[in-house]
Design an enzyme around this catalytic site. Structure first.
Site, PDB file in Angstrom:
ATOM      1  N   CYS A 154      -3.014   1.753  -7.373  1.00  0.00           N
ATOM      2  CA  CYS A 154      -3.357   3.146  -7.638  1.00  0.00           C
ATOM      3  C   CYS A 154      -4.566   3.265  -8.554  1.00  0.00           C
ATOM      4  O   CYS A 154      -5.163   4.332  -8.665  1.00  0.00           O
ATOM      5  CB  CYS A 154      -2.165   3.876  -8.244  1.00  0.00           C
ATOM      6  SG  CYS A 154      -0.700   3.776  -7.200  1.00  0.00           S
TER       7      CYS A 154
ATOM      8  N   ALA B 216      13.997  -4.307   3.688  1.00  0.00           N
ATOM      9  CA  ALA B 216      12.579  -3.932   3.651  1.00  0.00           C
ATOM     10  C   ALA B 216      12.387  -2.701   2.776  1.00  0.00           C
ATOM     11  O   ALA B 216      13.264  -1.831   2.718  1.00  0.00           O
ATOM     12  CB  ALA B 216      12.056  -3.665   5.060  1.00  0.00           C
TER      13      ALA B 216
END
Lengths: 552, 552
Positions: free
Chosen positions: A43, A278
């Site tokens: 980010c 996942a």
């Protein structure tokens, strides 16, 4: 002793590895990362490009060595998992040392998503860069050094953050977006605040225009041909038109993927294959509000999912509630944040404005006006008409925006109502808020609509109302006229309204409008109490002005 | 047509009048205010004293004329209600024009609270000022002009805000507080951060020392004699030792008052007398958490109560849930905010640390460390051991403090748990937060304690632990040693711990300590997994250092 293998060492993978270790000191944990770095600050990449973050090392939150020391995790970078054999519970790994297999008791997949590069003519030009890794950011930084202009393609979070950061570095920036507006997390009615902020800082916007092709120019720059026929030019191009799950290595594994390649998981982050989990940008998760499958490539949910998956892998179970979809970004001097569903999402789910949901828009100051530095923010609150449940919120302003959206996000995450918002007792001192916080105010305004005390009119509904003979009354005080004229309105300042009621015809419906909606609401109450049919312009003239026509 | 009378025109009274008008356009509404102003910004008074708010007019949010124009309310300032006759439903009013009575159908009392002035010798000296009205603030401003030093008596919100503001104007400031610490809304363990901030900015603190008397000095200043015998001197004195409800005018009315003069009300803000309602600083309300009667003179609850009372008076009903007790203040460069119950409140209600409740203290940055300007904040989260319900929170830091407390306040208002905090999906971009927001982090840390994954040790519990033979291990990395030595600790950096496990005796309990608690938690997991008995110092060395002895 369990042996855990984790594929992908950024947000989700690193979090899961650390959590697994805390839950199970004796397990063998191997973390494979294709790139050079684990747990880097994705980010932060646009801000490193922008030199806001000047030190490259600051992006590397963990080194493989430090991570190994703290968590006793076998970190293997530059190691790409190329195949998963779920029958034999092995993964195939390609590294500089060759190809080998590694077996597992449980496998966690956190491969992330990679930038889209559709087959547009010329897209493989070396001066067309995408941004996923620190190395990608290095590359863009080097391109910044060579040129004075850039075309950013894609008006999502990364595109807008790149446009801002490159502009702050002095480049000429053109931002191209195929849709009519940038940042689809915001509804069209709100987005002009951000588009205007970009323009005000010199970013040129090319909206509603896709890319048809890229052509190298003689000077080494790139000509971007748009669908409209228009061309824009840049010394280089930053491509940020979205991501797709990086899951090609799962072909043939038997792990179920969605249409667009996302890994399908249940509420425990389990895939269809036992012992395979996942998380993160590569999975299709669920909306906490609707239960519908949704892909949301954001760091917060990735971390949360990773922790829950690790808990489940180590034997403990808590179900993931799904994503609310809270996000924020900085656009020069403004903060924009949103949570829950916007109108676009509601309408695509078949919900209808006025029948299923409504919204209010208010423009409070971020703290009391009398304390220096008060900044106005725009806050849109969407709620369900059947029960008042808050469905979504969007806010844009210079200060205090993320705070209000965070409170609203926590409310949406728990299916609270507009009445709950009224009751929130939020911290107040003059430098921080008002005795009625903007969240309370939004709750009050929404409840007035919900209970029928206020009948809201939207700007695009006004012309039909006027065509049907309604009379439009501008109830602003004269000192607010300078902001602009409300076309077609008769001016009767609110304090004069009661003495001029005789001027109104009971047969003629009335629309009232003020600066931001509050005086209009008061006028509405007065007129309705005297038997008139009346509606109030939501958000007043301020909101009306935001709905300007596209200016590109 | 109903006739409503409202006594008191500041926060509660003005809000109720406006709401009544919106609900009932035809009612007669009379608002009596003893002072010159209605709806002035009480919370802004300290900042007007400090010249942060330079324009006196900015404090006057409404003039009687404007209020009359907008709401058609008969506003009568300089009109004191001196008696209430609940039998005949009249009030007696004293104004410049004499004394008269006014009848009502329903009466709302919002008289507020006035500063305490206990009978301390010398307290009526003209240079001893209190702060309730704009005129009081004018008075203090004029005293500022005449002197270079002030003694502020009372370390509550107003006292601390006055101390800050007067210091910012360049005065020498001594803050006197009879209790051992200022601002009882914060627990003793947190308050040193604020006391140190005051001292760092040159405010002298005289704590744990009450005022025995005031004496005029030859130079016109005032000598304040403290209980300890110590004296402090100021050119004038600001007295802010608390308030009491301004309800003497209700004597003989039959309206039930509490021991200390607060008006008793039910959840609809109704007094014991039909058609008489009361709101604001003068009432005894209920805690939303415990249901216990409590007085909380804050503007937010006053507004909320006023709206609900008006709803009830006009026929609609919603019960008031009671107060959570959220508050914030600025102390020079810091923001401090709190919500819910603190340990002091819990303990006085008979709850015991370790049996009924525990807490965590974390020191996260207000946004990711790699983005420039990240500031550390201290966040204390108190939770119930039986079910994990969040009981209270306190936060102090330079940035992002009110935001986190607001999210926690909304959680406390709905009896949410630490597990809920983990799931809040809060807005994240590097300038605003981290992928795991401090609220999420606090939830995680609390849950670790709640589930027994971490056994917390408090600084004051350490000596007993060591006396019983425990071994204290400092697991900080060497680069953190400069912050100070953890007395009596053996240094084993976390990454070295696993290889040195053979050095530990399974019979000897271990206490681990790091900088802020996180590495200690990791060390705790490693050691416990290997069979050792281990506890982790809550908040690490950072929290330990905050527990310094009184230095006055």
């Amino acid at each position: 002793m369990s042996k855990y293998i984790i594929v992908g060492g950024v947000a989700g993978g690193a979090t899961a590895a650390a959590r697994l270790r805390r839950l199970d000191e004796t397990a063998e944990i191997i973390l494979f990362e294709r790139g050079e770095d684990i747990s880097f600050a994705n980010c932060g990449l646009p801000y490193y490009v922008g030199d806001v973050i000047a030190e490259r090392g600051d992006l590397l939150l963990q080194t493989p060595e430090k991570f190994r020391g703290m968590y006793n995790v076998d970190v293997r970078v530059c190691s790409e998992v190329t195949r998963v054999d779920t029958e034999n519970r092995t993964v195939e790994v390609r590294s500089a040392d060759g190809v080998y297999t590694e077996n597992y008791d449980a496998l966690l997949l956190s491969p992330g998503a990679k930038p889209l590069r559709p087959p547009i003519p010329g897209i493989n030009h070396p001066r067309i860069a995408t941004l996923r890794s620190v190395q990608d950011a290095d590359r863009i930084r080097s391109l910044v050094g060579t040129g004075g202009s850039v075309v950013v393609v894609g008006g999502g979070f990364i595109g807008v953050e790149l446009a801002e950061n490159l502009r702050e570095r002095g480049l000429s920036v053109t931002l191209v977006e195929a849709m009519p507006h940038i940042l689809p997390i915001f509804d069209t009615d709100m987005i002009s605040l951000l588009e205007d902020e970009l323009r005000r800082h010199g970013v040129e916007l090319a909206l509603g225009d896709g890319v048809a092709g890229f052509e190298e120019q003689e000077d080494g720059g790139i000509c971007v041909r748009l669908s409209s026929g228009r061309t824009v030019h840049g010394d280089f191009v930053a491509l940020a038109i979205g991501v797709r799950p990086d899951t090609a290595f799962l072909d043939g594994s038997g792990i179920a993927l969605g249409e667009r390649g996302h890994i399908l998981v249940n509420e425990y982050m389990q895939t269809n294959i036992p012992h395979v989990y996942a998380v993160g940008d590569a999975v299709l998760t669920r909306s906490a509000q609707t239960g519908k499958a949704t892909a949301l490539p954001l760091a917060g949910p990735a971390n949360r999912q990773a922790r829950l998956a690790a808990d489940r892998m180590a034997g403990e179970a808590r179900a993931y509630r799904g994503v609310v979809g809270t996000a924020a970004l900085k656009v020069f001097g403004l903060t924009a944040a949103a949570t829950g569903q916007n109108e676009r999402a509601l309408q695509s789910a078949g919900m209808v404005y006025g029948k299923d949901y409504r919204f209010t828009v208010i423009f409070p100051r971020h703290h009391v006006a009398y304390y220096p530095g008060a900044k106005e923010l725009a806050l849109k609150l969407i709620f369900r008409l059947s029960d008042g449940v808050v469905l979504g919120a969007q806010a844009i302003g210079a200060e205090g925006v993320d705070k209000r959206i965070d409170v609203l996000a926590s409310a949406i995450g728990r299916s609270l109502t507009v009445a709950d918002l009224e009751e929130f007792e939020l911290s107040y001192a003059p430098p921080y808020s008002a005795a009625k916080d903007p969240v309370n105010m939004a709750g009050y305004a929404a409840e007035n609509i919900l209970l029928g005390r206020s009948i809201p009119l939207l700007p695009h509904e006004l012309s039909a109302e006027l065509a049907a003979g309604a009379r439009l009354i501008d109830v602003r005080p004269p000192e607010e006229y300078h902001a602009g004229e409300i076309a077609g309105a008769q001016r009767i300042p609110l304090p004069r309204l009661r003495e001029r009621l005789h001027e109104f015809d009971p047969q003629v419906p009335i629309v009232v409008c003020c600066k931001m909606g509050l005086r209009g609401y008061l006028a509405e109450q007065i007129l309705r109490a005297h038997g008139f049919s009346v509606k109030n312009m939501v958000g007043g003239y301020t909101y009306m002005k935001m709905q300007h026509e596209e200016r590109n």
